[in-house]
Design a protein around this motif. Structure first.
Motif, PDB file in Angstrom:
ATOM      1  N   LYS A   1      -4.183  21.365 -39.799  1.00 10.26           N
ATOM      2  CA  LYS A   1      -3.908  22.701 -40.343  1.00 10.26           C
ATOM      3  C   LYS A   1      -4.067  23.774 -39.272  1.00 10.26           C
ATOM      4  CE  LYS A   1      -5.606  21.190 -44.838  1.00 10.26           C
ATOM      5  NZ  LYS A   1      -6.711  21.295 -45.818  1.00 10.26           N
ATOM      6  N   ASP A   2      -4.437  23.351 -38.074  1.00 10.60           N
ATOM      7  CA  ASP A   2      -4.618  24.266 -36.954  1.00 10.60           C
ATOM      8  C   ASP A   2      -3.329  24.313 -36.134  1.00 10.60           C
ATOM      9  OD1 ASP A   2      -5.323  25.687 -34.725  1.00 10.60           O
ATOM     10  OD2 ASP A   2      -6.884  24.314 -34.040  1.00 10.60           O
ATOM     11  N   PRO A   3      -2.615  25.438 -36.133  1.00  9.50           N
ATOM     12  CA  PRO A   3      -1.340  25.502 -35.392  1.00  9.50           C
ATOM     13  C   PRO A   3      -1.499  25.265 -33.894  1.00  9.50           C
ATOM     14  CG  PRO A   3      -1.586  27.384 -36.885  1.00  9.50           C
ATOM     15  CD  PRO A   3      -2.909  26.686 -36.855  1.00  9.50           C
ATOM     16  N   TRP A   4      -2.711  25.407 -33.364  1.00 11.43           N
ATOM     17  CA  TRP A   4      -2.948  25.257 -31.928  1.00 11.43           C
ATOM     18  C   TRP A   4      -3.501  23.882 -31.575  1.00 11.43           C
ATOM     19  CZ3 TRP A   4      -0.830  28.952 -29.137  1.00 11.43           C
ATOM     20  CH2 TRP A   4      -0.643  30.207 -29.720  1.00 11.43           C
ATOM     21  N   PHE A   5      -3.501  22.961 -32.519  1.00  6.55           N
ATOM     22  CA  PHE A   5      -4.149  21.677 -32.247  1.00  6.55           C
ATOM     23  C   PHE A   5      -3.477  20.924 -31.093  1.00  6.55           C
ATOM     24  CE2 PHE A   5      -4.213  17.065 -32.869  1.00  6.55           C
ATOM     25  CZ  PHE A   5      -5.551  16.853 -32.595  1.00  6.55           C
ATOM     26  N   SER A   6      -2.160  20.872 -31.073  1.00  6.71           N
ATOM     27  CA  SER A   6      -1.492  20.108 -30.011  1.00  6.71           C
ATOM     28  C   SER A   6      -1.814  20.693 -28.640  1.00  6.71           C
ATOM     29  CB  SER A   6       0.028  20.092 -30.231  1.00  6.71           C
ATOM     30  OG  SER A   6       0.561  21.400 -30.203  1.00  6.71           O
ATOM     31  N   GLN A   7      -1.910  22.018 -28.551  1.00  8.39           N
ATOM     32  CA  GLN A   7      -2.271  22.635 -27.272  1.00  8.39           C
ATOM     33  C   GLN A   7      -3.700  22.282 -26.877  1.00  8.39           C
ATOM     34  OE1 GLN A   7      -0.610  24.040 -29.662  1.00  8.39           O
ATOM     35  NE2 GLN A   7       1.082  25.268 -28.888  1.00  8.39           N
ATOM     36  N   LYS A   8      -4.598  22.225 -27.845  1.00  9.33           N
ATOM     37  CA  LYS A   8      -5.992  21.882 -27.544  1.00  9.33           C
ATOM     38  C   LYS A   8      -6.101  20.450 -27.044  1.00  9.33           C
ATOM     39  CE  LYS A   8      -7.913  25.104 -30.962  1.00  9.33           C
ATOM     40  NZ  LYS A   8      -8.626  25.232 -32.270  1.00  9.33           N
ATOM     41  N   LEU A   9      -5.366  19.539 -27.684  1.00  7.58           N
ATOM     42  CA  LEU A   9      -5.424  18.141 -27.248  1.00  7.58           C
ATOM     43  C   LEU A   9      -4.766  17.967 -25.878  1.00  7.58           C
ATOM     44  CD1 LEU A   9      -6.446  15.390 -28.149  1.00  7.58           C
ATOM     45  CD2 LEU A   9      -4.202  14.938 -29.154  1.00  7.58           C
ATOM     46  N   THR A  10      -3.653  18.669 -25.658  1.00  2.49           N
ATOM     47  CA  THR A  10      -3.002  18.613 -24.347  1.00  2.49           C
ATOM     48  C   THR A  10      -3.937  19.138 -23.256  1.00  2.49           C
ATOM     49  OG1 THR A  10      -0.836  18.920 -25.385  1.00  2.49           O
ATOM     50  CG2 THR A  10      -0.998  19.367 -23.021  1.00  2.49           C
ATOM     51  N   LYS A  11      -4.674  20.189 -23.573  1.00  2.45           N
ATOM     52  CA  LYS A  11      -5.628  20.733 -22.599  1.00  2.45           C
ATOM     53  C   LYS A  11      -6.689  19.691 -22.240  1.00  2.45           C
ATOM     54  CE  LYS A  11      -8.934  24.490 -21.942  1.00  2.45           C
ATOM     55  NZ  LYS A  11      -9.720  25.566 -22.581  1.00  2.45           N
ATOM     56  N   LEU A  12      -7.152  18.922 -23.249  1.00  3.56           N
ATOM     57  CA  LEU A  12      -8.115  17.853 -22.960  1.00  3.56           C
ATOM     58  C   LEU A  12      -7.525  16.814 -22.012  1.00  3.56           C
ATOM     59  CD1 LEU A  12     -10.015  16.892 -26.243  1.00  3.56           C
ATOM     60  CD2 LEU A  12     -10.798  18.260 -24.318  1.00  3.56           C
TER      61      LEU A  12
END
Length: 543
Positions: free
Chosen positions: A366-377
């Motif tokens: 439900k977090d629109p920024w989740f893919s960016q957060k995982l990519t950052k990891l």
């Protein structure tokens, strides 16, 4: 406005009003005394028997009339000021007591009105039920649809609450998405309160229309009872809040009466939540790894990361004890990424053929920024995206498919593999498999475990395997606990399996030993040493 302006002195105003009133009374007395003489002289002059009114008396009469007119005007001004002041006080009282969005009472006004309601109801030998209603997943509405949509949802919720509750109910909004209603009732009519609670929960299941969107909401409702005058509003609200959270733990979208045993459960829950908050920065949450194998050959192909809480006070705590509380408290996103980061750092030392699979909570999707957060990891840890598989439960696809499609497409573009987890237990359909770029389907362990004793379960497994073949999606079976099941799954065509038969989830150290035994650990990089002094010429000649 001039900041040095003195505040209005009401006593001075009153003193001036008294003076003005005295002047008016004196003017009326003088008018009575002089008016008769002046008018008599005027009449006599008109009939020709007098020399006209006395000029002094005439002037006095005119002055008296002017003073009377001044007094009347002042009287009207005073009346208007009193009306305006009364209306302003009523407006200020309304604003101080009322939630502007819904028109319900606010918390402060509820405490006062509720305590009075309890006292009057008990005096009449009646009970009072306090409903505390919390909208499920309301934060998600704001995050995904915006605060205007959130306000619309709150207004519609207030309208539905008003439509269902009796006119004598006291209604309030405590703040956020929490509503309270208080209803006096006869002790023998408790079933009516149950019916009202059920109707409220049912009405809030219906979606809310906003900007051509249909926003699904639900509600969890806790009920507290007051049947004696010693009950305070603070206690009632706390008890209803405890019952409401019990409803959430039981699956949401329902109502519960407060019971004494619930208080202990809430204390335990609060301890766990506080433990999660304090344990994250201390590194108490660690990854465990469950082997995934090629069923046909027994070759180790990957690990699913599972979370454990290594508490210094309680020891190793399994995820089912703390994950639901982390999700409910909104901590799951931070907690999950924290442990995934540690898993990536560990998995960098594995052979490139070994896949790391990580579970993603429905809350994270439900977090629109989740893919960016995982990519950052991935960037920060240097872990290859091609060796990461993200597992998504099918129940998470139901609430907001467009957002999930955006997230998984972004991850897919980064080279991450996607697996549909717990297939067959949620809301997914063939349209979801067509709409989303999944690479693999995982059969839920409940079907695999029931295969030996249930023809229906076996038929479901066969159907899923055939579906995977037709869509070119390999199948992973969870919960493989014995050799017979493994052989049967091999016969059916399952590609991968995991479960106790292949190995239980283990710590990073135990997993490293397992990989070392199979020659699947990366060799540590050798340090680069400069050539000895004087050898540069030799190196150039032999280059």
């Amino acid at each position: 406005m001039n900041s040095t302006m003195k505040p209005r002195n009401r006593s001075e105003d009153a003193r001036r009003d008294m003076i003005a009133g005295g002047i008016v009374v004196a003017a009326i007395v003088m008018f009575v005394g002089t008016g008769g003489n002046v008018m008599q002289a005027v009449v006599q002059t008109l009939i020709g028997i007098g020399g006209g009114p006395d000029k002094v008396l005439s002037a006095a009469l005119i002055l008296n009339v002017a003073l009377i007119l001044f007094g009347w005007r002042r009287y009207e001004d005073l009346n208007r000021e009193i009306r305006e002041r009364t209306e302003a006080e009523q407006r200020a009282r309304y604003l101080a007591d009322t939630d502007p969005l819904t028109g319900f009472l606010n918390r402060r006004a509820l405490i006062v009105a509720g305590q009075q309601l309890i006292a009057s109801a008990v005096a009449e030998k009646r009970n009072v039920a306090l409903f505390l209603l919390d909208l499920d997943h309301f934060k998600t509405v704001n995050d995904i649809h915006g605060h205007a949509a959130g306000d619309r949802v709150l207004q519609v919720a207030a309208e539905r609450i008003t439509a269902i509750l009796p006119p004598n109910a006291t209604k309030a909004r405590l703040g956020g998405d929490e509503f309270v209603a208080m209803i006096p009732f006869e002790p023998a009519a408790r079933a009516n309160i149950d019916a009202l609670a059920a109707a409220l929960v049912s009405s809030l299941e219906d979606s809310v229309a906003h900007d051509a969107q249909h926003i699904r909401i639900g509600a969890s409702l806790g009920i507290a009872l007051a049947n004696d005058a010693s009950m305070t509003m603070e206690t009632m609200i706390r008890q209803a809040d405890i019952a409401m959270y019990h409803c959430k733990d039981e699956g949401r979208n329902r109502y519960c009466w407060f019971e004494q045993g619930m208080e202990m459960a809430v204390q335990v829950r609060n301890q766990i939540e506080n433990g999660i908050r304090e344990g994250m920065p201390r590194g108490e949450f660690i990854p465990f790894f469950e082997p995934q194998v090629d069923i046909a050959t027994g070759r180790l192909v990957g690990f699913e990361m599972l979370m454990r809480w290594d508490s210094p006070e309680y020891g190793m705590i399994p995820p089912e004890r703390f994950i639901p509380i982390a999700e409910e408290s909104g901590l799951i996103g931070e907690l999950s990424l924290l442990v995934i980061r540690r898993a990536m750092e560990i998995a960098k030392g594995w052979d490139p053929s070994i896949i790391l699979a990580v579970n993603i909570s429905p809350q994270q999707l439900k977090d629109p920024w989740f893919s960016q957060k995982l990519t950052k990891l991935l960037v920060e840890t240097g872990y290859p995206a091609s060796q990461l598989e993200v597992e998504i439960t099918e129940s998470s696809l139901f609430e907001n498919l467009p957002l999930v499609r955006s997230i998984v497409t972004s991850l897919k573009n980064q080279g991450v593999s996607l697996s549909l987890d717990d297939f067959g237990t949620g809301y997914s359909s063939l349209s979801h498999l067509r709409a989303l770029p999944f690479d693999r389907i995982k059969i839920d362990r409940s079907f695999v475990a029931a295969m030996r004793g249930s023809p229906d379960a076996q038929a479901i497994v066969v159907a899923i395997v055939r579906l995977g073949e037709s869509l070119a999606m390999p199948i992973t079976a969870e919960g493989v606990e014995d050799e017979v099941t493994a052989i049967e799954l091999t016969r059916l065509g399952c590609a991968k399996g995991q479960g106790w038969f292949f190995g239980r989830a283990a710590s990073a150290d135990d997993t490293a030993r397992l990989l070392a035994d199979r020659g699947l650990l990366r060799a540590p990089a050798l340090p680069q040493t400069p050539p000895p002094a004087g050898d540069e010429e030799v190196l150039r000649k032999t280059a």
